[in-house]
Design a protein around this motif. Sequence first.
Motif, PDB file in Angstrom:
ATOM      1  N   LYS A  89       0.820  -1.220   0.000  1.00 38.24           N
ATOM      2  CA  LYS A  89       0.000   0.000   0.000  1.00 38.24           C
ATOM      3  C   LYS A  89       0.853   1.269   0.000  1.00 38.24           C
ATOM      4  O   LYS A  89       0.424   2.313  -0.492  1.00 38.24           O
ATOM      5  N   GLU A  90       2.073   1.177   0.527  1.00 40.81           N
ATOM      6  CA  GLU A  90       2.934   2.356   0.549  1.00 40.81           C
ATOM      7  C   GLU A  90       3.350   2.785  -0.847  1.00 40.81           C
ATOM      8  O   GLU A  90       3.787   3.915  -1.063  1.00 40.81           O
ATOM      9  N   ARG A  91       3.239   1.883  -1.806  1.00 39.94           N
ATOM     10  CA  ARG A  91       3.618   2.182  -3.183  1.00 39.94           C
ATOM     11  C   ARG A  91       2.455   2.701  -4.020  1.00 39.94           C
ATOM     12  O   ARG A  91       2.626   3.055  -5.191  1.00 39.94           O
ATOM     13  N   ILE A  92       1.250   2.695  -3.448  1.00 38.56           N
ATOM     14  CA  ILE A  92       0.069   3.106  -4.197  1.00 38.56           C
ATOM     15  C   ILE A  92      -0.115   4.611  -4.068  1.00 38.56           C
ATOM     16  O   ILE A  92      -0.216   5.141  -2.955  1.00 38.56           O
ATOM     17  N   LEU A  93      -0.148   5.274  -5.186  1.00 42.17           N
ATOM     18  CA  LEU A  93      -0.281   6.728  -5.194  1.00 42.17           C
ATOM     19  C   LEU A  93      -1.724   7.182  -5.244  1.00 42.17           C
ATOM     20  O   LEU A  93      -2.049   8.281  -4.806  1.00 42.17           O
ATOM     21  N   ASP A  94      -2.585   6.349  -5.796  1.00 38.86           N
ATOM     22  CA  ASP A  94      -3.998   6.727  -5.946  1.00 38.86           C
ATOM     23  C   ASP A  94      -4.857   5.499  -5.690  1.00 38.86           C
ATOM     24  O   ASP A  94      -4.652   4.451  -6.307  1.00 38.86           O
ATOM     25  N   ALA A  95      -5.812   5.606  -4.776  1.00 39.47           N
ATOM     26  CA  ALA A  95      -6.660   4.461  -4.426  1.00 39.47           C
ATOM     27  C   ALA A  95      -7.800   4.253  -5.411  1.00 39.47           C
ATOM     28  O   ALA A  95      -8.586   3.311  -5.262  1.00 39.47           O
ATOM     29  N   LYS A  96      -7.912   5.134  -6.406  1.00 38.90           N
ATOM     30  CA  LYS A  96      -8.964   4.998  -7.412  1.00 38.90           C
ATOM     31  C   LYS A  96      -8.388   4.403  -8.701  1.00 38.90           C
ATOM     32  O   LYS A  96      -7.255   4.700  -9.084  1.00 38.90           O
ATOM     33  N   VAL A  97      -9.177   3.571  -9.337  1.00 41.86           N
ATOM     34  CA  VAL A  97      -8.715   2.984 -10.596  1.00 41.86           C
ATOM     35  C   VAL A  97      -8.772   4.012 -11.719  1.00 41.86           C
ATOM     36  O   VAL A  97      -9.472   5.026 -11.623  1.00 41.86           O
ATOM     37  N   ASP A  98      -8.050   3.749 -12.778  1.00 41.51           N
ATOM     38  CA  ASP A  98      -8.113   4.566 -13.982  1.00 41.51           C
ATOM     39  C   ASP A  98      -9.194   3.971 -14.876  1.00 41.51           C
ATOM     40  O   ASP A  98      -9.009   2.890 -15.455  1.00 41.51           O
ATOM     41  N   ALA A  99     -10.318   4.656 -14.990  1.00 42.36           N
ATOM     42  CA  ALA A  99     -11.453   4.114 -15.734  1.00 42.36           C
ATOM     43  C   ALA A  99     -11.102   3.840 -17.187  1.00 42.36           C
ATOM     44  O   ALA A  99     -11.501   2.814 -17.750  1.00 42.36           O
ATOM     45  N   ASN A 100     -10.348   4.736 -17.800  1.00 47.17           N
ATOM     46  CA  ASN A 100      -9.988   4.532 -19.208  1.00 47.17           C
ATOM     47  C   ASN A 100      -9.140   3.276 -19.376  1.00 47.17           C
ATOM     48  O   ASN A 100      -9.267   2.552 -20.366  1.00 47.17           O
ATOM     49  N   GLY A 101      -8.272   3.023 -18.400  1.00 52.83           N
ATOM     50  CA  GLY A 101      -7.477   1.804 -18.449  1.00 52.83           C
ATOM     51  C   GLY A 101      -8.337   0.561 -18.319  1.00 52.83           C
ATOM     52  O   GLY A 101      -8.101  -0.455 -18.983  1.00 52.83           O
ATOM     53  N   VAL A 102      -9.351   0.638 -17.464  1.00 53.87           N
ATOM     54  CA  VAL A 102     -10.280  -0.482 -17.296  1.00 53.87           C
ATOM     55  C   VAL A 102     -11.052  -0.722 -18.587  1.00 53.87           C
ATOM     56  O   VAL A 102     -11.198  -1.862 -19.043  1.00 53.87           O
ATOM     57  N   PHE A 103     -11.542   0.363 -19.199  1.00 52.39           N
ATOM     58  CA  PHE A 103     -12.296   0.224 -20.446  1.00 52.39           C
ATOM     59  C   PHE A 103     -11.420  -0.369 -21.558  1.00 52.39           C
ATOM     60  O   PHE A 103     -11.880  -1.194 -22.358  1.00 52.39           O
ATOM     61  N   ALA A 104     -10.153   0.042 -21.590  1.00 51.22           N
ATOM     62  CA  ALA A 104      -9.247  -0.480 -22.622  1.00 51.22           C
ATOM     63  C   ALA A 104      -9.003  -1.975 -22.407  1.00 51.22           C
ATOM     64  O   ALA A 104      -8.974  -2.755 -23.369  1.00 51.22           O
ATOM     65  N   ARG A 105      -8.840  -2.384 -21.159  1.00 47.96           N
ATOM     66  CA  ARG A 105      -8.637  -3.808 -20.866  1.00 47.96           C
ATOM     67  C   ARG A 105      -9.882  -4.608 -21.240  1.00 47.96           C
ATOM     68  O   ARG A 105      -9.788  -5.698 -21.816  1.00 47.96           O
ATOM     69  N   ARG A 106     -11.054  -4.059 -20.934  1.00 53.08           N
ATOM     70  CA  ARG A 106     -12.302  -4.726 -21.315  1.00 53.08           C
ATOM     71  C   ARG A 106     -12.391  -4.913 -22.818  1.00 53.08           C
ATOM     72  O   ARG A 106     -12.787  -5.982 -23.305  1.00 53.08           O
ATOM     73  N   ASP A 107     -12.017  -3.894 -23.577  1.00 51.51           N
ATOM     74  CA  ASP A 107     -12.106  -3.983 -25.033  1.00 51.51           C
ATOM     75  C   ASP A 107     -11.191  -5.057 -25.595  1.00 51.51           C
ATOM     76  O   ASP A 107     -11.519  -5.725 -26.573  1.00 51.51           O
ATOM     77  N   VAL A 108     -10.033  -5.224 -24.961  1.00 49.80           N
ATOM     78  CA  VAL A 108      -9.117  -6.287 -25.399  1.00 49.80           C
ATOM     79  C   VAL A 108      -9.726  -7.653 -25.112  1.00 49.80           C
ATOM     80  O   VAL A 108      -9.747  -8.547 -25.967  1.00 49.80           O
ATOM     81  N   ILE A 109     -10.245  -7.826 -23.903  1.00 49.49           N
ATOM     82  CA  ILE A 109     -10.783  -9.125 -23.504  1.00 49.49           C
ATOM     83  C   ILE A 109     -12.048  -9.483 -24.282  1.00 49.49           C
ATOM     84  O   ILE A 109     -12.298 -10.656 -24.584  1.00 49.49           O
ATOM     85  N   THR A 110     -12.857  -8.482 -24.642  1.00 49.45           N
ATOM     86  CA  THR A 110     -14.071  -8.745 -25.421  1.00 49.45           C
ATOM     87  C   THR A 110     -13.820  -8.636 -26.925  1.00 49.45           C
ATOM     88  O   THR A 110     -14.773  -8.658 -27.715  1.00 49.45           O
ATOM     89  N   ALA A 111     -12.536  -8.521 -27.323  1.00 48.54           N
ATOM     90  CA  ALA A 111     -12.158  -8.432 -28.744  1.00 48.54           C
ATOM     91  C   ALA A 111     -12.888  -7.291 -29.446  1.00 48.54           C
ATOM     92  O   ALA A 111     -13.187  -7.369 -30.632  1.00 48.54           O
TER      93      ALA A 111
END
Length: 485
Positions: A89-111
Amino acid sequence: MRPSQKFNLHPSTHSAKDLETKTFDVICIGSGWAGRQLAAQVCKAGFTALVVEKELFGGDCPFWACVPSKVLLRSQDALDAANAVGGAKERILDAKVDANGVFARRDVITANKDDTQLLVPMTEATGATLVRGQAKLADVKNVQIAPFEGEPVEVEARLAVAICSGSEAVIPDGVKAADPWTPRDATSADYVPEKLIIMGAGAVGCEMATAYAGFGSKVTLISSSGSLLPSIDSEAGTIVRKSLEERGVVVKLATKVTKATRTDYGVEAVLSTGEKLSASELLVASGRKATLDFGLEKLGLSSHGTHIPVNESLCVKTFDGNDWLYAVGDVNGKAPFTHSASRIAGNAIIAKARGQTPSNITLTLGDRKAIPQVTFTSPIVASVGLTRKAAATKGIQVRQITAPAKTIGGILHSDTIADGWAQWLVDEEERLVGATIVGTDAADLIHASTVAIVGGMKLEQMVHAVPCFPTMSEVYLGLLEAAGY
């Protein structure tokens, strides 16, 4: 344009006019899990199968439902896990996810909603033939396929036709003017609404509330019942509600959205309490109905009901009195969990084709007593078998056993792990008939209870199944101790 409307649901490949034969042993209408698995099963047995799909091959799960929804939830889950362990946890700068990164990962997984990348070759590898178009039941064992371009093509089944078309979201009349999101829009969106109202507090509503709150959206979750996750034990809903509220979600119980309209700034919703809410988007996750637009009336069946009636082998009684039409998955309302339902129908079809007695080979709907379900909220909720309410409805006397779902393994796993909650229900013979686990790793922990219910195990037997130390599965020791063993 809603997020789900930007995708092409009718690619030009796999046209009906390109079919090399018009006769197959089995025709499956719908290419979701039920249709694909049933086709694969009959092909493995040496028969031929045709799968007809009016949208993307694969159905809702890989593109709109199970897969993308879990992708939306996983990043926050991983971040929360890291943030709960000293040294990480000491290495985490932001406790919120990056939504755009999540959407990009979803697009890869759903082709990126391209079914030719995985689902088409995977299904064809089983030996099944695929075709795109709208299927209609033309006559006994005859199906008419209307392509999106060109003339309809009629195909025939030697053995059986299986309707595996799944279900679709229900949008109440009072909110249609708001052009609301459906679950498809929630899982395919590429932006985060500043404010999001969610109608419905079942699995989909609670999961999307978890995901979008993690993205930073101000979420209001509205439940028409007095609790969240009403189909599961009420204690589980209480724990999930507390977690959501800690994440900033406003929860309104025993409340309905009676009217909603689209405004210049988003939507305005009127609640049954008289309160008015404004938001960027409204997500309707309050119910689904079976997809039945297949010309059932020609066979003496109604397409206006909620489900197609079936027997224990998922066979439909038609006017000709022969066993050739099957309804598998959501469309029958009897065995909606397709990972078991397709096997039930497939075994029945194969047995009959081989001249065997179906009762000797067919899995029956009795298997429903131990079909698990998981809601990927934070914490995760997993259950199998009876709930207290279901047991009371069936007139079954049960004893409730509860224990915290916090273990030594859990403490090693996380510095801030919550106690969680685990429940067993046993009948008068001390036989396990139901289980609910709320907490970290609940999705994987529930399988042991599933096996115990299927095997008809009693607590006196289960006491000999010692879990590994130190692991999350020690929750079973806590339950046995609470039971007095």
